[in-house]
Every structure is written in structure tokens, then in C-alpha cells.
Write a protein that holds these residues in place. Structure first.
Motif, PDB file in Angstrom:
ATOM      1  N   ARG A   1       0.806  -1.212   0.000  1.00  0.00           N
ATOM      2  CA  ARG A   1       0.000   0.000   0.000  1.00  0.00           C
ATOM      3  C   ARG A   1       0.845   1.272   0.000  1.00  0.00           C
ATOM      4  NH1 ARG A   1      -3.531  -1.560   5.149  1.00  0.00           N
ATOM      5  NH2 ARG A   1      -1.401  -2.120   5.788  1.00  0.00           N
ATOM      6  N   ARG A   2       2.149   1.145   0.201  1.00  0.00           N
ATOM      7  CA  ARG A   2       3.034   2.303   0.212  1.00  0.00           C
ATOM      8  C   ARG A   2       3.206   2.826  -1.219  1.00  0.00           C
ATOM      9  NH1 ARG A   2       6.322   1.743   5.324  1.00  0.00           N
ATOM     10  NH2 ARG A   2       7.351   3.641   4.628  1.00  0.00           N
ATOM     11  N   SER A   3       3.255   4.136  -1.346  1.00  0.00           N
ATOM     12  CA  SER A   3       3.440   4.732  -2.677  1.00  0.00           C
ATOM     13  C   SER A   3       4.841   4.458  -3.224  1.00  0.00           C
ATOM     14  CB  SER A   3       3.186   6.243  -2.607  1.00  0.00           C
ATOM     15  OG  SER A   3       4.064   6.853  -1.666  1.00  0.00           O
ATOM     16  N   ASP A   4       5.838   4.376  -2.332  1.00  0.00           N
ATOM     17  CA  ASP A   4       7.224   4.106  -2.730  1.00  0.00           C
ATOM     18  C   ASP A   4       7.597   2.661  -2.392  1.00  0.00           C
ATOM     19  OD1 ASP A   4       6.931   4.563  -0.067  1.00  0.00           O
ATOM     20  OD2 ASP A   4       8.553   6.011   0.131  1.00  0.00           O
ATOM     21  N   TYR A   5       6.690   1.761  -2.707  1.00  0.00           N
ATOM     22  CA  TYR A   5       6.837   0.345  -2.332  1.00  0.00           C
ATOM     23  C   TYR A   5       8.110  -0.260  -2.909  1.00  0.00           C
ATOM     24  CZ  TYR A   5       5.710  -4.667  -2.207  1.00  0.00           C
ATOM     25  OH  TYR A   5       5.739  -6.015  -2.002  1.00  0.00           O
ATOM     26  N   THR A   6       8.426   0.008  -4.172  1.00  0.00           N
ATOM     27  CA  THR A   6       9.604  -0.584  -4.812  1.00  0.00           C
ATOM     28  C   THR A   6      10.890  -0.131  -4.138  1.00  0.00           C
ATOM     29  OG1 THR A   6       8.421  -0.628  -6.924  1.00  0.00           O
ATOM     30  CG2 THR A   6      10.810  -0.886  -7.003  1.00  0.00           C
ATOM     31  N   ARG A   7      10.973   1.153  -3.804  1.00  0.00           N
ATOM     32  CA  ARG A   7      12.183   1.660  -3.146  1.00  0.00           C
ATOM     33  C   ARG A   7      12.386   1.011  -1.782  1.00  0.00           C
ATOM     34  NH1 ARG A   7      13.436   5.774   0.423  1.00  0.00           N
ATOM     35  NH2 ARG A   7      11.278   6.506   0.501  1.00  0.00           N
ATOM     36  N   TYR A   8      11.302   0.872  -1.028  1.00  0.00           N
ATOM     37  CA  TYR A   8      11.432   0.248   0.291  1.00  0.00           C
ATOM     38  C   TYR A   8      11.781  -1.236   0.170  1.00  0.00           C
ATOM     39  CZ  TYR A   8       9.952   4.166   3.189  1.00  0.00           C
ATOM     40  OH  TYR A   8       9.905   5.362   3.858  1.00  0.00           O
ATOM     41  N   MET A   9      11.315  -1.890  -0.886  1.00  0.00           N
ATOM     42  CA  MET A   9      11.660  -3.283  -1.081  1.00  0.00           C
ATOM     43  C   MET A   9      13.161  -3.435  -1.351  1.00  0.00           C
ATOM     44  SD  MET A   9      10.030  -6.050  -3.757  1.00  0.00           S
ATOM     45  CE  MET A   9       8.444  -6.101  -2.908  1.00  0.00           C
ATOM     46  N   VAL A  10      13.730  -2.520  -2.140  1.00  0.00           N
ATOM     47  CA  VAL A  10      15.175  -2.542  -2.399  1.00  0.00           C
ATOM     48  C   VAL A  10      15.950  -2.291  -1.104  1.00  0.00           C
ATOM     49  CG1 VAL A  10      17.058  -1.388  -3.626  1.00  0.00           C
ATOM     50  CG2 VAL A  10      14.889  -1.839  -4.798  1.00  0.00           C
ATOM     51  N   GLU A  11      15.489  -1.316  -0.288  1.00  0.00           N
ATOM     52  CA  GLU A  11      16.152  -1.041   0.982  1.00  0.00           C
ATOM     53  C   GLU A  11      16.073  -2.231   1.927  1.00  0.00           C
ATOM     54  OE1 GLU A  11      14.667   2.484   2.749  1.00  0.00           O
ATOM     55  OE2 GLU A  11      15.381   3.822   1.138  1.00  0.00           O
ATOM     56  N   ALA A  12      14.944  -2.922   1.936  1.00  0.00           N
ATOM     57  CA  ALA A  12      14.805  -4.093   2.798  1.00  0.00           C
ATOM     58  C   ALA A  12      15.770  -5.191   2.371  1.00  0.00           C
ATOM     59  CB  ALA A  12      13.364  -4.601   2.762  1.00  0.00           C
ATOM     60  N   ALA A  13      15.941  -5.396   1.056  1.00  0.00           N
ATOM     61  CA  ALA A  13      16.882  -6.412   0.568  1.00  0.00           C
ATOM     62  C   ALA A  13      18.312  -6.058   0.960  1.00  0.00           C
ATOM     63  CB  ALA A  13      16.758  -6.545  -0.947  1.00  0.00           C
ATOM     64  N   GLU A  14      18.674  -4.777   0.861  1.00  0.00           N
ATOM     65  CA  GLU A  14      20.018  -4.355   1.268  1.00  0.00           C
ATOM     66  C   GLU A  14      20.202  -4.505   2.776  1.00  0.00           C
ATOM     67  OE1 GLU A  14      20.234  -0.399  -0.162  1.00  0.00           O
ATOM     68  OE2 GLU A  14      20.583  -0.978  -2.262  1.00  0.00           O
ATOM     69  N   MET A  15      19.130  -4.241   3.549  1.00  0.00           N
ATOM     70  CA  MET A  15      19.232  -4.383   4.999  1.00  0.00           C
ATOM     71  C   MET A  15      19.412  -5.844   5.394  1.00  0.00           C
ATOM     72  SD  MET A  15      19.441  -2.782   7.836  1.00  0.00           S
ATOM     73  CE  MET A  15      18.861  -1.121   7.453  1.00  0.00           C
ATOM     74  N   VAL A  16      18.818  -6.771   4.644  1.00  0.00           N
ATOM     75  CA  VAL A  16      19.030  -8.196   4.913  1.00  0.00           C
ATOM     76  C   VAL A  16      20.515  -8.530   4.826  1.00  0.00           C
ATOM     77  CG1 VAL A  16      18.604 -10.531   4.058  1.00  0.00           C
ATOM     78  CG2 VAL A  16      16.723  -8.900   4.192  1.00  0.00           C
ATOM     79  N   CYS A  17      21.203  -7.977   3.828  1.00  0.00           N
ATOM     80  CA  CYS A  17      22.644  -8.227   3.674  1.00  0.00           C
ATOM     81  C   CYS A  17      23.434  -7.618   4.833  1.00  0.00           C
ATOM     82  CB  CYS A  17      23.132  -7.654   2.348  1.00  0.00           C
ATOM     83  SG  CYS A  17      22.408  -8.433   0.900  1.00  0.00           S
TER      84      CYS A  17
END
Length: 573
Positions: free
Chosen positions: A425-441
């Protein structure tokens, strides 16, 4: 000020009882534990301590902030004992003289000779004996006795882990006495009695709050959350300067009142957070109690100030020429080339672990279902975000501090972080998904350095996150597949960047080897998510394959006139 005279008999009975002492005098009486009054079941929880922390003017506090509220006359009124009792008169002239009907000076003599725990038990024997003990507590002799007991306790140098510490602690004994003489009173009246006695004791003992936390824990043992919440308001008012300092530091900016911030930390820790605050070293019961008191304390201020209060209690402190102060900028971004030795990664982990002990205790308390159910995983995470917001006046938290904080509590904070970022539901959903993947690393790197098995700690939050994505889309081909690919891509780019910037040094080779080993340790877990997606796709394709085969190879209709069993046998032969 109380007179410092001491009766001769008290000087002869200065020794405290030990575990191997003779049986209590009350062992010869049949004690009756009374039911608590039902009045408090109809009471509503009072307003938050600091509605005054809002922008509205501070309302006057009746019965608490004025001096007469902690006089002995006010205490006698609360305990329902005569305001001016006669020393030599018998309470009931029509009854025979006995243990429950003697002059006041005789009771004072007996209660002074007995240890405090025996006096507490005597107050439960009968209504008359409870009234006699109440009269003793509202006299100067009781406070002089507490002062001498406290001095004896300090001279014995008991350690908290000694068996005799709890047995001889005068604050624990006084808490048990307050609990026994107020057992039939409402919770609000018990809070007023507790506040009155504590203020008198604090004046008698020199103004320190040390020990009153143990008294509060004893009084409120096995109490309900609502009852404890009323008592915590009274405890904060033991020192009026502490309450004023609390209001100032929460309504002002971070670090504006350096001395008051440390006063608030010291006072609230002594009153409510007396246990060892290392969650890893606590028993489950101690963690739950620690979380319960912290929950009550935080919920007595409005939400917008909870993060600042939490950081004052648990944030890193540094020393300067002017004294100790709360370091609000310790976790904020700065030039890494000028970073001091005080801000190396081991210290980051040390201070972040201390900062997050309260967060982990709140989560454990909530999972136990034994106390306050307010702190869901989402609310604990939002409170952590308010802690970060409280430091924003000095700068944003660094990437190192944020990733290390999530690594310390992967099943709690990191799990909620992933679910929050992966909200479609976030407007910047794709950007947050990329940040979450980087945070996993980044989290995987810290966990590998600490344990060499990051997959053990990341399995729960990643399963939670991928399950959330599958449920959100209703299939595995959308966000589930995209997030898995982004994690693989982030690992690839990280390794590629290390190789590209590598120098002919041992440090560079160690970083590359560490990254390779960390990624290898996660391979099995990541392949598990890939296999789940592949199996689901095969399951979706199987009905389509069966339908296609049915069209290519139609089933031959069965014979409408099947042979009988005997005819089938004859044909076979």
C-alpha cells in the motif's frame, strides 16, 4: 525534624534475625488473611501522570504536592487511628488487659523489640492487632527504628546475591509491613499511605531514593497492572524535584537540561528498574517483571514523549569535566574518517544491546501473556522508531547503528521492519523493497561476525516476511519472487563492490572472504525460499497438464454390457 533520642531497650536489641534464628513469635498465633476490599474493582484507572506533559498548563496536584500531605497526622487519618492517642491509656477499658488491649507505650516497646517481619505478621492476626500496628507505624519511634535498621544493614555489607540480603533488608521488610496494614484499604488509599511513609523515611534517611524501589516491589507483588499503575504515580511523587525534572526534560529539547536528564535516569532507575538490566542474564520471570515495570512507566507519559524517556533511561552516557551526560548524538551519522575509538563497532554493539534491553523485555513480557497485553510487536517497533526520532535533533541514525540494532533483535525489530517495508500500500513500495533487501545483507554481516551462523537468526524474520508477501499477493510470482531476486542481486552487488575497491592489503582480502563465507552460510536458507516458489508453480501447472493430456488421449467408454464373472473366467480359459 524527628528527635534523635533512642530508648535504652532499642540499643539492646540492635541485632537483626538471621535465617537460623529462633521461630517467630507469631508462630504461636493463628493468622487470618483477609480479603481485599472490592472497592478498587469498581475504580477506574486514574489519568496519566503527565497529561501535564501536553501543551496545557500543569494542573495542581491535590494531597500530594503540599507539605501537610506527608505529616504523621495525615498518615493517622489515612490509617484510621486516633490523632492524639494516650500513651498510658488502655484502648478498651471494658475488655481485660491482654495482647490486643494494652497501653500504647507497651505496644511501642513490643514492636521495637520484634523484627519487622514479625510485626507485619502480627498485623494480620486480627482487626484489633492491625489497628495497634497502624498506630505504631504513625509514630516517630517507627521512623527512628527504620533509620537504625538501615544503618545496621549498611554496616553488614550484604551483597544482593547473598541469602541473608532479602532476610535483612529493611526496605523489603517495611514494604511487607505497609502491604499488611493496608490490605483492607482501596488501592488509591494504599498509594497515599505508601507515599506518606516514603516521604517521611526519605527525610529521615537523608534524601536518597536508594532502596525505595525494593519497597515498592514488595508492596505491589502479585498486584494487577491497573493497581501498579496507580502506585507508580505515587512513587514518582516521593521526590517532588524528580517529577519537576521529568516534566522539564520531556518537554524541552534533547540535551537542553543535562543535569536534570541524569537526575531523571538515576531516580527512575532506583524506583522502578532495580533489577539487573541485562536481559541475557535474567531469568524469564525477572525479564517479565522488568518489562512490566518499564511498560507501566512508559505508559504514564503520552506517546510522543515515550521515545525520549526511553533514551534517557537506556541511552549511552559519557563523562565530561562538568559531569556525566546522556549522549544523544552517539548513534548519529558523522564522518567515518574522524570516528573516535569510543565509537568502534564493539562499543556500538555494547551500547545498542543496553539500549534494546527494554525493547526485548517488553516483547518477552507481551509474549508471556501474564501482564500487560498493550505492547504488540508492531507497537514495540513504533516505540523504537520514536527513540530514533528523539535523537533527530542531533542528526539521523547512521546505517551502522540502524543495521546493528535490527541484528540484535532479529525476531522482533527486524521482523517488524521487513513487514513494514514490504507493504504494497506504500506509494514508494519498490524503493522500500530494495532497501529491505540491502538491509538483509547488512544484518547478515553482523550476525555472521557474532555467531558465524546468520541463517539460524534470520530464518524466522525471513519466513515471516516471505509469508507476508505470499499472503499479500495470493501467489508466489509477484512480490515474493521480486524480493528474493532483490536479495540475490544485493549480495552480488555487495561482493562486486568489495572486489572492485579492493587493495593489495590483508584487510581487503579479509573483507572479501568474510562476504563470501557469509553468503555461503545463507545459501541453504535462500534456496529454500526458491524451492517453495518452484514447487508452488509446479502445483499450479499440474491441473493444466492433466487437462491437456485428457484432450490428447480421450478415455474409451466402458462396455455397457459387462460380462458376468463366470463368463469372464470361461473366456480366459
Amino acid at each position: 525534624m524527628f528527635r534523635q533520642t533512642e530508648p535504652p531497650v532499642r540499643l539492646m536489641t540492635r541485632k537483626r534475625k538471621t535465617i537460623e534464628s529462633t521461630p517467630l513469635i507469631t508462630d504461636f498465633f493463628s493468622t487470618v488473611k483477609r480479603e481485599r476490599s472490592q472497592i478498587q474493582t469498581k475504580q477506574t484507572v486514574s489519568q496519566k501522570l503527565d497529561e501535564s506533559l501536553e501543551d496545557t498548563p500543569i494542573p495542581p496536584q491535590p494531597d500530594y504536592d503540599c507539605g501537610p500531605a506527608f505529616s504523621l497526622e495525615a498518615l493517622r487519618t489515612l490509617l484510621q487511628v486516633p490523632l492524639k492517642p494516650s500513651l498510658n491509656a488502655i484502648p478498651d477499658k471494658n475488655a481485660p488487659v491482654g495482647l490486643e488491649n494494652m497501653p500504647k507505650n507497651v505496644y511501642s516497646y513490643i514492636f521495637t523489640v520484634l523484627d519487622m517481619r514479625s510485626v507485619s505478621t502480627l498485623s494480620l492476626v486480627s482487626t484489633k492487632m492491625s489497628s495497634r500496628v497502624r498506630g505504631y507505624v504513625s509514630t516517630y519511634e517507627f521512623y527512628r527504628r527504620m533509620q537504625l535498621d538501615h544503618l545496621d544493614f549498611l554496616n553488614e555489607s550484604f551483597r544482593p546475591d547473598d541469602d541473608e540480603f532479602l532476610e535483612n533488608d529493611p526496605f523489603i521488610a517495611c514494604g511487607a509491613l505497609i502491604k499488611s496494614i493496608t490490605i483492607t484499604l482501596s488501592t488509591e488509599t494504599r498509594a497515599k499511605v505508601f507515599l506518606n511513609i516514603c516521604r517521611n523515611l526519605r527525610n529521615q534517611l537523608g534524601g536518597s531514593l536508594q532502596g525505595f524501589g525494593r519497597m515498592l516491589e514488595t508492596v505491589t507483588e502479585n498486584w494487577k497492572f491497573e493497581e501498579r499503575r496507580i502506585m507508580i504515580k505515587a512513587a514518582i511523587l516521593i521526590d517532588l524535584d524528580l517529577r519537576r525534572a521529568l516534566i522539564k526534560v520531556l518537554t524541552a529539547g534533547a540535551g537542553h537540561f543535562v543535569g536534570l536528564e541524569m537526575k531523571v535516569r538515576s531516580g527512575l532507575t532506583q524506583l522502578f528498574l532495580t533489577n539487573d538490566q541485562d536481559v541475557n542474564e535474567m531469568t524469564p520471570k525477572e525479564v517479565i517483571d522488568f518489562g512490566a515495570w518499564l511498560s507501566i512507566l512508559l505508559r504514564n507519559v503520552v506517546e510522543k514523549h515515550q521515545g525520549r524517556l526511553y533514551y534517557i533511561l537506556f541511552g549511552p552516557a559519557r563523562s565530561s569535566k562538568k559531569g556525566e551526560f546522556v549522549d544523544w548524538s552517539y548513534f548519529c551519522e558523522e564522518d567515518r574518517t574522524n570516528i573516535s575509538q569510543f565509537k568502534n563497532e564493539p562499543n556500538y554493539k555494547k551500547f545498542l544491546t543496553a539500549l534494546l534491553n527494554g525493547v526485548r523485555a517488553l516483547r518477552v513480557m507481551n509474549n508471556s501473556k501474564s501482564t500487560d497485553n498493550y505492547w504488540t510487536g508492531r507497537k514495540v517497533y513504533h516505540m523504537f522508531l520514536r527513540v530514533i526520532e528523539a535523537c533527530e535533533e542531533r542528526g539521523n541514525w547512521s546505517e551502522l547503528a540502524s543495521s546493528m540494532a535490527l541484528s540484535i533483535d532479529p525476531s522482533g525489530l527486524f521482523s517488524e521492519y521487513l513487514v513494514t517495508c514490504l507493504d504494497a500500500r506504500r506509494s514508494d513500495y519498490t524503493r522500500y523493497m530494495v532497501e529491505a533487501a540491502e538491509m538483509v545483507c547488512l544484518v547478515r554481516i553482523h550476525l555472521y561476525r557474532w555467531s558465524s551462523t546468520p541463517a539460524t537468526f534470520l530464518a524466522e524474520p525471513l519466513h515471516h516476511a516471505f509469508g507476508h508477501l505470499a499472503q499479500q499477493d495470493g501467489h508466489y510470482d509477484g512480490s515474493y519472487k521480486q524480493f528474493l531476486e532483490l536479495i540475490w542481486r544485493a549480495q552480488k552487488l555487495r561482493l562486486k563492490g568489495l572486489v572492485k575497491s579492493a587493495k593489495n592489503t590483508i584487510q581487503s582480502s579479509d573483507l572479501i572472504r568474510e562476504e563470501l563465507d557469509g553468503q555461503l552460510s545463507m545459501t541453504r536458507l535462500m534456496c529454500e525460499f526458491g524451492n517453495t516458489m518452484a514447487l508452488n508453480q509446479q502445483g499450479l501447472q499440474l491441473p493444466q497438464v492433466l487437462d491437456a493430456n485428457r484432450d490428447n488421449f480421450p478415455i474409451i467408454d466402458a462396455d455397457p454390457h459387462p460380462l458376468e464373472e463366470d463368463e469372464q473366467l470361461d473366456e480366459i480359459h
